[in-house]
Design a protein around this motif. Structure first.
Motif, PDB file in Angstrom:
ATOM      1  N   PRO A 252      13.953   5.706  -5.514  1.00 49.10           N
ATOM      2  CA  PRO A 252      13.748   6.661  -6.602  1.00 49.10           C
ATOM      3  C   PRO A 252      12.762   7.749  -6.214  1.00 49.10           C
ATOM      4  O   PRO A 252      11.967   7.607  -5.270  1.00 49.10           O
ATOM      5  N   SER A 253      12.790   8.815  -6.949  1.00 49.10           N
ATOM      6  CA  SER A 253      11.881   9.927  -6.687  1.00 49.10           C
ATOM      7  C   SER A 253      10.428   9.482  -6.737  1.00 49.10           C
ATOM      8  O   SER A 253       9.591   9.953  -5.963  1.00 49.10           O
ATOM      9  N   ARG A 254      10.138   8.544  -7.651  1.00 50.56           N
ATOM     10  CA  ARG A 254       8.758   8.102  -7.821  1.00 50.56           C
ATOM     11  C   ARG A 254       8.188   7.504  -6.543  1.00 50.56           C
ATOM     12  O   ARG A 254       6.986   7.632  -6.269  1.00 50.56           O
ATOM     13  N   ALA A 255       9.022   6.831  -5.746  1.00 51.38           N
ATOM     14  CA  ALA A 255       8.533   6.235  -4.502  1.00 51.38           C
ATOM     15  C   ALA A 255       7.955   7.307  -3.568  1.00 51.38           C
ATOM     16  O   ALA A 255       6.879   7.136  -2.993  1.00 51.38           O
ATOM     17  N   PHE A 256       8.649   8.420  -3.448  1.00 55.61           N
ATOM     18  CA  PHE A 256       8.164   9.495  -2.580  1.00 55.61           C
ATOM     19  C   PHE A 256       6.928  10.155  -3.162  1.00 55.61           C
ATOM     20  O   PHE A 256       6.030  10.585  -2.424  1.00 55.61           O
ATOM     21  N   ASP A 257       6.890  10.256  -4.497  1.00 60.16           N
ATOM     22  CA  ASP A 257       5.680  10.798  -5.136  1.00 60.16           C
ATOM     23  C   ASP A 257       4.460   9.975  -4.759  1.00 60.16           C
ATOM     24  O   ASP A 257       3.374  10.513  -4.494  1.00 60.16           O
ATOM     25  N   VAL A 258       4.620   8.652  -4.725  1.00 60.39           N
ATOM     26  CA  VAL A 258       3.506   7.757  -4.398  1.00 60.39           C
ATOM     27  C   VAL A 258       3.132   7.885  -2.927  1.00 60.39           C
ATOM     28  O   VAL A 258       1.954   7.995  -2.577  1.00 60.39           O
ATOM     29  N   TRP A 259       4.114   7.844  -2.070  1.00 58.01           N
ATOM     30  CA  TRP A 259       3.819   7.859  -0.640  1.00 58.01           C
ATOM     31  C   TRP A 259       3.082   9.125  -0.202  1.00 58.01           C
ATOM     32  O   TRP A 259       2.152   9.070   0.597  1.00 58.01           O
ATOM     33  N   PHE A 260       3.518  10.269  -0.729  1.00 55.06           N
ATOM     34  CA  PHE A 260       2.980  11.542  -0.235  1.00 55.06           C
ATOM     35  C   PHE A 260       1.900  12.127  -1.139  1.00 55.06           C
ATOM     36  O   PHE A 260       1.508  13.289  -0.971  1.00 55.06           O
ATOM     37  N   ALA A 261       1.407  11.330  -2.095  1.00 56.82           N
ATOM     38  CA  ALA A 261       0.311  11.801  -2.937  1.00 56.82           C
ATOM     39  C   ALA A 261      -0.973  11.923  -2.105  1.00 56.82           C
ATOM     40  O   ALA A 261      -1.266  11.067  -1.267  1.00 56.82           O
ATOM     41  N   ALA A 262      -1.734  12.982  -2.355  1.00 60.07           N
ATOM     42  CA  ALA A 262      -2.990  13.172  -1.617  1.00 60.07           C
ATOM     43  C   ALA A 262      -3.909  11.986  -1.867  1.00 60.07           C
ATOM     44  O   ALA A 262      -4.129  11.569  -2.998  1.00 60.07           O
TER      45      ALA A 262
ATOM     46  N   GLU B 227       0.827  -1.208   0.000  1.00 66.32           N
ATOM     47  CA  GLU B 227       0.000   0.000   0.000  1.00 66.32           C
ATOM     48  C   GLU B 227       0.859   1.255   0.000  1.00 66.32           C
ATOM     49  O   GLU B 227       0.434   2.297  -0.457  1.00 66.32           O
ATOM     50  N   ILE B 228       2.094   1.124   0.481  1.00 67.12           N
ATOM     51  CA  ILE B 228       2.990   2.274   0.428  1.00 67.12           C
ATOM     52  C   ILE B 228       3.619   2.400  -0.955  1.00 67.12           C
ATOM     53  O   ILE B 228       3.640   3.462  -1.555  1.00 67.12           O
TER      54      ILE B 228
ATOM     55  N   ARG C 257       7.652  19.206   5.095  1.00 70.96           N
ATOM     56  CA  ARG C 257       8.967  19.148   5.732  1.00 70.96           C
ATOM     57  C   ARG C 257       9.440  17.703   5.907  1.00 70.96           C
ATOM     58  O   ARG C 257      10.617  17.391   5.662  1.00 70.96           O
ATOM     59  N   LEU C 258       8.516  16.830   6.283  1.00 68.98           N
ATOM     60  CA  LEU C 258       8.858  15.417   6.444  1.00 68.98           C
ATOM     61  C   LEU C 258       9.273  14.802   5.099  1.00 68.98           C
ATOM     62  O   LEU C 258      10.276  14.082   5.005  1.00 68.98           O
ATOM     63  N   GLU C 259       8.505  15.114   4.060  1.00 67.56           N
ATOM     64  CA  GLU C 259       8.837  14.588   2.729  1.00 67.56           C
ATOM     65  C   GLU C 259      10.203  15.092   2.268  1.00 67.56           C
ATOM     66  O   GLU C 259      11.016  14.324   1.733  1.00 67.56           O
ATOM     67  N   ALA C 260      10.483  16.380   2.475  1.00 69.65           N
ATOM     68  CA  ALA C 260      11.754  16.952   2.045  1.00 69.65           C
ATOM     69  C   ALA C 260      12.926  16.277   2.755  1.00 69.65           C
ATOM     70  O   ALA C 260      13.973  16.003   2.144  1.00 69.65           O
ATOM     71  N   ARG C 261      12.733  15.995   4.062  1.00 73.45           N
ATOM     72  CA  ARG C 261      13.819  15.374   4.812  1.00 73.45           C
ATOM     73  C   ARG C 261      14.072  13.934   4.358  1.00 73.45           C
ATOM     74  O   ARG C 261      15.223  13.496   4.209  1.00 73.45           O
ATOM     75  N   LEU C 262      12.999  13.198   4.098  1.00 76.74           N
ATOM     76  CA  LEU C 262      13.148  11.822   3.638  1.00 76.74           C
ATOM     77  C   LEU C 262      13.807  11.778   2.255  1.00 76.74           C
ATOM     78  O   LEU C 262      14.655  10.925   1.982  1.00 76.74           O
ATOM     79  N   ARG C 263      13.404  12.701   1.394  1.00 78.80           N
ATOM     80  CA  ARG C 263      14.030  12.743   0.067  1.00 78.80           C
ATOM     81  C   ARG C 263      15.522  13.064   0.185  1.00 78.80           C
ATOM     82  O   ARG C 263      16.359  12.461  -0.498  1.00 78.80           O
TER      83      ARG C 263
ATOM     84  N   ASP D 282       3.910   2.314 -10.924  1.00 72.18           N
ATOM     85  CA  ASP D 282       4.239   2.202  -9.507  1.00 72.18           C
ATOM     86  C   ASP D 282       4.890   0.858  -9.183  1.00 72.18           C
ATOM     87  O   ASP D 282       5.751   0.764  -8.322  1.00 72.18           O
ATOM     88  N   ARG D 283       4.449  -0.178  -9.879  1.00 69.05           N
ATOM     89  CA  ARG D 283       5.108  -1.466  -9.662  1.00 69.05           C
ATOM     90  C   ARG D 283       6.574  -1.364 -10.083  1.00 69.05           C
ATOM     91  O   ARG D 283       7.453  -1.950  -9.464  1.00 69.05           O
ATOM     92  N   TRP D 284       6.809  -0.608 -11.161  1.00 68.71           N
ATOM     93  CA  TRP D 284       8.200  -0.410 -11.568  1.00 68.71           C
ATOM     94  C   TRP D 284       8.968   0.355 -10.488  1.00 68.71           C
ATOM     95  O   TRP D 284      10.119   0.038 -10.188  1.00 68.71           O
ATOM     96  N   ALA D 285       8.344   1.337  -9.882  1.00 68.96           N
ATOM     97  CA  ALA D 285       9.012   2.067  -8.803  1.00 68.96           C
ATOM     98  C   ALA D 285       9.378   1.123  -7.671  1.00 68.96           C
ATOM     99  O   ALA D 285      10.461   1.214  -7.090  1.00 68.96           O
ATOM    100  N   ALA D 286       8.504   0.183  -7.367  1.00 72.11           N
ATOM    101  CA  ALA D 286       8.793  -0.776  -6.304  1.00 72.11           C
ATOM    102  C   ALA D 286       9.963  -1.676  -6.679  1.00 72.11           C
ATOM    103  O   ALA D 286      10.821  -1.990  -5.859  1.00 72.11           O
TER     104      ALA D 286
END
Length: 728
Positions: free
Chosen positions: A667-677, A442-443, A697-703, A454-458
């Motif tokens: 990859p960047s795509r992973a964070f895009d998925v996690w923090f998408a509204a 789900e993440i 701020r949390l997303e920026a730090r994780l990236r 997204d499967r490719w991102a995983a």
């Protein structure tokens, strides 16, 4: 005194003007530079290079008859520096009187360096216009300073039509040839003379003259030249070889097949037959170049280099010495190991022509133009950043994943890379097809619009090829295989464990149950180069219920099941089926990741700059995802699995754990998925009370901590070695 008729026919028939000159259309044809320079009497220093009988000396004499300048001829074999200086001095005197001098040096390559150096000052000063003729490559045999001040023209061997035209002109010319005699020559006799002359007009005319003057006329005065007389005149017996007919194609076919078949004796015979019959050596060398890539290829990578070197040496040396290079290239290729693996290109070409359009995967696209808008190039793993400069990732289009074109042979140098190609291919295919993402689905795979992306991102979270190899080695170290074992592989995916089972049990047999046709085709394609009896038997079926797919198999000595037990809800049914498939004394090895105990973002990332409130919210959201009860993989424990297996007729004889450590880059795509509204992970953070600014701020730090930067991750694996309880 000798008259014109006492001169050899070849001398008498020399062209007197450019229009009479036969052949060399590439330099003397209408509008060509050399023709224009001769007709305008504006010739600069030139060097004529070509084999004997192509018209070098004749062309010089044509120039002599066309120019208003004084023409002086020297032969480098008979002349020395003294003769050269005398002619240069005379030319200097003529220059004082306003007259030009053309100095022709035949066989200029016979001049040594000192003699050529002596000529250079007069050429530089314009005292003489130099005309050189040589059968050798001037770039090797003439000093560079002289070559650089001259224009080099290459004269080629005359063609059949040109030689025939010259011969007929000699037969019909009443002044210089045999036009006053009644000479009749059979077509096959003339054809033989032309063929054996091998592009040499002088050789042709000498042979024709010998045939005419040595043949007694008939009673009516006719001189008849037949095939036998032609053979005697040129002192070579005819070989059955027509360069335009079947014999030509049959002999070259026999030659190529002999080299391909590694028979050096036959190859030399057919080569000699072609050379003897006047075949163009360049045609033979062209075919050898093709063969070096088509039939030898990577089994001996130097074959093409060697053949090309022989071809270049032939151009520098010419005939007859060039026969050494023809023979050497032939013997090298005949004795080389053979592989036609380059034919894989045509399989790829067929896929391009006949199959659906293959889109370039997003991570392979050019990131310099539209990475920001379309994400092109994101997720690409730079191989040089990984051990051995290799990392498994997708390179083929989605529709062709698992498609194999190249099949390395087991010959020569290619055999040395075959195992490495197979190892990397297994890791590559496993990384593309196996579904064992470490983090909760789900993440990693939630998206409002593009699940495939997204499967490719995983899949690209890490250099999974290396991890898969380590995992494979862990499994087979516990499986305890013998060479004769019958093995059932239930690990699914691309067959990365199937290939290892084949290697470790070559005297037994390996069966594999694939999840779908794509995975089955991948395994079959990987092993199609093996003899049929050594290939695995691949069936499509449910790994959790394999008996239907392998019902015609003998009982198995070993069953390998990775990532199966933890994903199965009905462990009892699986245990009963596998117990029925085991041979007496057979064993099953289960291996499953303990995802609930794998690394967390809060453990891997440096979050020391964040307030405790944000770190706590992240930890709560992450733990909630890992505790999902809907996915059995996150609830799996080896203790519970042992109870279920032993309750259904199996006995766990060994239970242990290992920890798989790896370096992973998100990859960047992973964070895009996690923090998408709307994404579950995002919603859990919102539910924990984080504001929009805190989320950013949390997303920026994780990236900053994890995006495109390798970090250490850890996943424990549980191993259960199981047998039938009834075997005790």
């Amino acid at each position: 005194m000798f008259g014109v008729e006492d001169e050899p026919l070849a001398a008498r028939m020399r062209p007197r003007t450019v229009d009479e000159f036969v052949g060399q259309e590439h330099v003397l044809g209408p509008g060509r530079l050399l023709r224009r320079a001769i007709l305008a009497d504006r010739l600069s220093s030139v060097i004529f290079h070509g084999p004997p009988g192509t018209g070098k000396t004749t062309l010089a004499q044509v120039i002599a008859g066309s120019t208003q300048a004084d023409f002086v001829a020297l032969n480098a074999v008979l002349s020395g520096v003294k003769d050269l200086r005398e002619q240069v001095a005379a030319a200097a005197e003529r220059q004082q009187l306003g007259r030009r001098t053309l100095l022709f040096v035949d066989e200029v390559h016979r001049f040594n360096k000192a003699q050529q150096d002596a000529l250079l000052p007069s050429v530089e000063a314009g005292v003489v216009t130099f005309i050189g003729a040589t059968t050798q490559n001037p770039y090797f045999e003439v000093i560079p300073a002289l070559v650089s001040r001259s224009r080099v023209f290459q004269l080629l061997p005359l063609g059949r039509a040109e030689l025939t035209r010259i011969a007929r002109a000699a037969l019909h010319d009443p002044e210089r040839g045999f036009g006053k005699r009644d000479v009749q020559i059979d077509e096959d006799a003339l054809d033989h003379l032309v063929s054996v002359a091998s592009g040499d007009a002088r050789s042709l005319l000498n042979a024709l003259e010998l045939a005419v003057v040595t043949t007694e006329p008939a009673a009516d005065g006719t001189v008849r030249i037949d095939r036998t007389i032609a053979e005697e005149s040129i002192q070579r017996r005819a070989v059955l070889y027509d360069k335009e007919g079947d014999a030509h194609f049959d002999v070259i076919s026999a030659f190529i097949k002999s080299v391909r078949g590694s028979d050096p004796d036959a190859a030399l015979y057919w080569l000699a037959k072609m050379v003897h019959a006047g075949e163009d050596p360049r045609f033979v060398l062209r075919r050898l170049r093709i063969l070096a890539a088509e039939d030898i290829g990577l089994a001996e990578p130097n074959a093409l280099v060697h053949t090309e070197a022989a071809a270049q040496a032939f151009e520098a040396v010419g005939m007859p010495e060039g026969r050494y290079h023809l023979a050497q290239a032939t013997l090298y290729l005949a004795n080389a190991p053979k592989s036609n693996s380059a034919m894989a290109f045509f399989a790829a070409l067929e896929a391009v022509e006949n199959e659906a359009r293959g889109e370039v995967p997003s991570h392979l696209k050019d990131a310099s133009r539209d990475a920001q808008g379309f994400g092109h190039g994101q997720g690409y793993l730079y191989p040089h950043a990984y051990r051995d400069h290799f990392v498994a990732q997708q390179y083929l289009p989605d529709a062709l994943q698992g498609r194999l074109f190249y099949q390395p042979s087991d010959q020569g140098a290619e055999a040395a890379v075959r195992a490495e190609v197979a190892r990397r291919r297994e890791a590559q295919l496993a990384a593309m097809l196996d579904d064992d993402a470490h983090a909760p689905p789900e993440i990693l795979s939630w998206s409002p619009g593009d699940a495939a992306r997204d499967r490719w991102a995983a899949r690209t979270l890490s250099g999974r090829g290396e991890r898969i190899v380590r995992l494979r080695d862990e499994a087979f170290a516990r499986l305890d295989l013998a060479r004769h074992h019958l093995i059932l592989d239930l690990s699914g995916g691309s067959g990365w464990t199937t290939f290892e089972a084949l290697r470790r049990s070559p005297d037994g047999q390996t069966w594999a149950v694939a999840d779908d046709e794509q995975a089955a085709a991948t395994i079959r394609g990987q092993t199609e180069a093996l003899p049929e009896l050594e290939r695995p038997i691949v069936r499509i079926g449910r790994r959790a219920s394999p008996s239907g797919a392998v019902q015609d198999a003998a009982p198995f000595d070993r069953v390998l099941a990775l990532r199966l037990l933890g994903a199965t809800r009905e462990v009892g049914e699986l245990a009963a089926e596998l117990a029925a498939l085991l041979a007496p004394g057979g064993r099953i090895l289960f291996g499953d990741p303990l995802l609930a105990d794998s690394s967390r973002l809060t453990e891997v990332a440096d979050l020391s700059e964040l307030p405790a409130r944000l770190v706590d919210a992240l930890q709560v959201a992450e733990e909630a995802a890992y505790q999902r009860s809907s996915d059995p993989r996150f609830a799996y424990t080896p203790e519970r699995a042992t109870e279920q297996l032993e309750a259904h007729g199996l006995r766990v004889e060994r239970s242990d754990r290992s920890r798989l450590e790896e370096r992973r880059s998100l990859p960047s795509r992973a964070f895009d998925v996690w923090f998408a509204a709307g994404a579950p992970f995002h919603e859990r953070l919102v539910a924990a009370g984080l504001s929009h600014d805190e989320l950013a701020r949390l997303e920026a730090r994780l990236r900053a901590a994890l995006q495109d930067r390798e970090s250490g991750w850890s996943t424990p694996w549980a191993w259960l070695r199981v047998g039938r309880a009834s075997d005790e």
